[in-house]
Motif scaffolding. Sequence first.
Motif, PDB file in Angstrom:
ATOM      1  N   HIS A  17       0.833  -1.217   0.000  1.00 20.05           N
ATOM      2  CA  HIS A  17       0.000   0.000   0.000  1.00 20.05           C
ATOM      3  C   HIS A  17       0.857   1.253   0.000  1.00 20.05           C
ATOM      4  CE1 HIS A  17      -3.423  -2.637   0.733  1.00 20.05           C
ATOM      5  NE2 HIS A  17      -2.613  -3.295   1.528  1.00 20.05           N
ATOM      6  N   GLN A  18       1.962   1.227  -0.730  1.00 19.98           N
ATOM      7  CA  GLN A  18       2.847   2.403  -0.725  1.00 19.98           C
ATOM      8  C   GLN A  18       2.959   2.969  -2.129  1.00 19.98           C
ATOM      9  OE1 GLN A  18       7.273   1.546  -0.431  1.00 19.98           O
ATOM     10  NE2 GLN A  18       6.497  -0.515   0.021  1.00 19.98           N
ATOM     11  N   LYS A  19       3.442   4.183  -2.176  1.00 19.96           N
ATOM     12  CA  LYS A  19       3.727   4.789  -3.477  1.00 19.96           C
ATOM     13  C   LYS A  19       5.242   4.743  -3.706  1.00 19.96           C
ATOM     14  CE  LYS A  19      -0.289   7.939  -3.649  1.00 19.96           C
ATOM     15  NZ  LYS A  19      -1.071   6.907  -4.362  1.00 19.96           N
ATOM     16  N   ASN A  22       8.139   8.169  -7.778  1.00 20.36           N
ATOM     17  CA  ASN A  22       7.495   9.135  -8.708  1.00 20.36           C
ATOM     18  C   ASN A  22       6.031   9.343  -8.373  1.00 20.36           C
ATOM     19  OD1 ASN A  22       6.061   6.954  -9.602  1.00 20.36           O
ATOM     20  ND2 ASN A  22       6.455   7.293 -11.781  1.00 20.36           N
ATOM     21  N   GLY A  23       5.581   8.797  -7.272  1.00 19.79           N
ATOM     22  CA  GLY A  23       4.200   9.054  -6.843  1.00 19.79           C
ATOM     23  C   GLY A  23       3.200   8.008  -7.302  1.00 19.79           C
ATOM     24  N   SER A  24       3.664   7.088  -8.179  1.00 19.95           N
ATOM     25  CA  SER A  24       2.750   6.008  -8.608  1.00 19.95           C
ATOM     26  C   SER A  24       2.555   5.015  -7.473  1.00 19.95           C
ATOM     27  CB  SER A  24       3.348   5.251  -9.806  1.00 19.95           C
ATOM     28  OG  SER A  24       3.679   6.148 -10.841  1.00 19.95           O
ATOM     29  N   LYS A  25       1.398   4.367  -7.457  1.00 20.36           N
ATOM     30  CA  LYS A  25       1.242   3.297  -6.451  1.00 20.36           C
ATOM     31  C   LYS A  25       2.082   2.094  -6.887  1.00 20.36           C
ATOM     32  CE  LYS A  25      -2.786   1.084  -8.550  1.00 20.36           C
ATOM     33  NZ  LYS A  25      -4.140   0.573  -8.419  1.00 20.36           N
ATOM     34  N   LEU A  26       2.599   1.342  -5.905  1.00 22.99           N
ATOM     35  CA  LEU A  26       3.396   0.158  -6.202  1.00 22.99           C
ATOM     36  C   LEU A  26       2.501  -0.942  -6.777  1.00 22.99           C
ATOM     37  CD1 LEU A  26       5.976  -1.661  -5.922  1.00 22.99           C
ATOM     38  CD2 LEU A  26       5.150  -2.218  -3.613  1.00 22.99           C
ATOM     39  N   HIS A 361       5.932   4.080 -13.813  1.00 31.11           N
ATOM     40  CA  HIS A 361       4.603   3.527 -13.497  1.00 31.11           C
ATOM     41  C   HIS A 361       4.535   2.787 -12.165  1.00 31.11           C
ATOM     42  CE1 HIS A 361       2.924   4.550 -17.414  1.00 31.11           C
ATOM     43  NE2 HIS A 361       4.078   4.178 -17.941  1.00 31.11           N
ATOM     44  N   GLY A 362       5.689   2.589 -11.477  1.00 31.51           N
ATOM     45  CA  GLY A 362       5.647   1.889 -10.189  1.00 31.51           C
ATOM     46  C   GLY A 362       5.374   0.405 -10.311  1.00 31.51           C
ATOM     47  N   ASP A 400      -3.284  -2.604 -14.563  1.00 25.91           N
ATOM     48  CA  ASP A 400      -2.299  -1.514 -14.396  1.00 25.91           C
ATOM     49  C   ASP A 400      -1.015  -1.855 -15.153  1.00 25.91           C
ATOM     50  OD1 ASP A 400      -4.020  -0.110 -12.782  1.00 25.91           O
ATOM     51  OD2 ASP A 400      -3.124  -0.780 -10.893  1.00 25.91           O
TER      52      ASP A 400
END
Length: 416
Positions: A17-19, A22-26, A361-362, A400
């Motif tokens: 549940h982390q980003k 670059n701010g994308s979710k993992l 894109h994470g 995703d």
Amino acid sequence: APVSLGHSTRPDFEILHQKVPNGSKLVYLDNAATSQKPSAVIDAVNNYYRSYNSNVHRGIHFLSARATDEYEMARKKVAAFINASQSSEIVFTRNATEAINLVAYSWGISNLKPKDEIVVTVAEHHSAIVPWQLLSEKTGAVLKFVSLTEDEVPDVKMLQETLSNKTKLVVVHHVSNVLASVLPIKEIAKWAHDTGARILVDACQSVPHMVVDVQDLGVDFLVASSHKMCGPTGVGFLYGKSEILASMPPFLGGGEMISDVFLDHSTYADPPSRFEAGTPAIGEAIGLGAAIDYLSEIGMQKIHDYEVELGNYLYENLRKVPGVGIYGPAPSQTVDRAALCSFNVEGLHPTDLATFLDQQHGVAIRSGHHCAQPLHRYLGINASARASLYFYNTKEDVDDFIRALDDTIGFFNSFK
Ligand SMILES: Cc1ncc(COP(=O)(O)O)c(CNc2co[nH]c2=O)c1O
């Protein structure tokens, strides 16, 4: 709609549940390399160090007794998880690689002689090939390699035909970490035994994902790693039939593995202690026990069924992306294809692809040879990308990934 297993289990994995920077979710799709750990496993390891940390087996105080009980309980849990007939058939090692080396340097050195044959497939992980190359140099035994069929799965017919009275050991994966193929272990074990050979199964990619019953399969040795099945790194296990382990000399010398030590010789403990020299990975083994409790609570059949469906969803969506080629059998060509896809995109290096997926894109996938260089050479490639799922992944993760892949391919094509 019923809540999917992926959605119902994700709350147990805080890490998901982390980003990313670059701010994308993992979006974690590298589970064939290592799995994530549920809070219950992390708590079990913390609790050991916080509440009853002590050395095991010979301490005569409360903490040591507690630590010993929990360590040996973990062994019993592993035994029950793979249906071993007794917990003394489980030897804790650092990982699957060490477990295979244990068989090579104990059983192998004392049972192999020049011209004996070890049958291996070209699809094996390096940890199921290199120990036998090293052993071949020491014993004169020779490796015989089994190729792939046109469907890019190990040629089981060729394997059967390769067996002879010179075969002393068969070393095969249960599930390939690159091809996603599943081998018919029960049949292969029977063929091996019919020729008087032993069989070692590398179950790193099957034990975490399906019911594995070593007595039903009839294997002599089986190895797996904790870190691929929701457990900590630093611990894995060797399963060995008790009568075989009893016949094997020690692997490493030191404390724990002895019965008596004299200046000119020593006598050794019975298995499993004979093969567990020094202080073991106590906290990690306890964590593996907690991982087995967690997986068993969900149910391995339920995990397997969910992963077959999610894996096929990944395969069918990935297959439609222009320029993508997936290695290994299609779902229609095999029974229960594992939930991983190794692939390449025309004109794009897998490392460029994986780097862009991560940084833009994470999405975490793996690129390289996945410790299967002979297999990559056999397929005529140097490297591949690989997306690999576990039960806590969801269809949204796959969506995703596919969206990110489309964007990545579009980005690189814009320079052509
Ligand atoms: C089939 C197979 N065998 C053996 C191993 C070795 O396990 P270890 O001893 O715990 O390291 C792995 C790890 N596979 C991978 C490790 O990283 N990417 C992979 O595909 C594997 O997938």
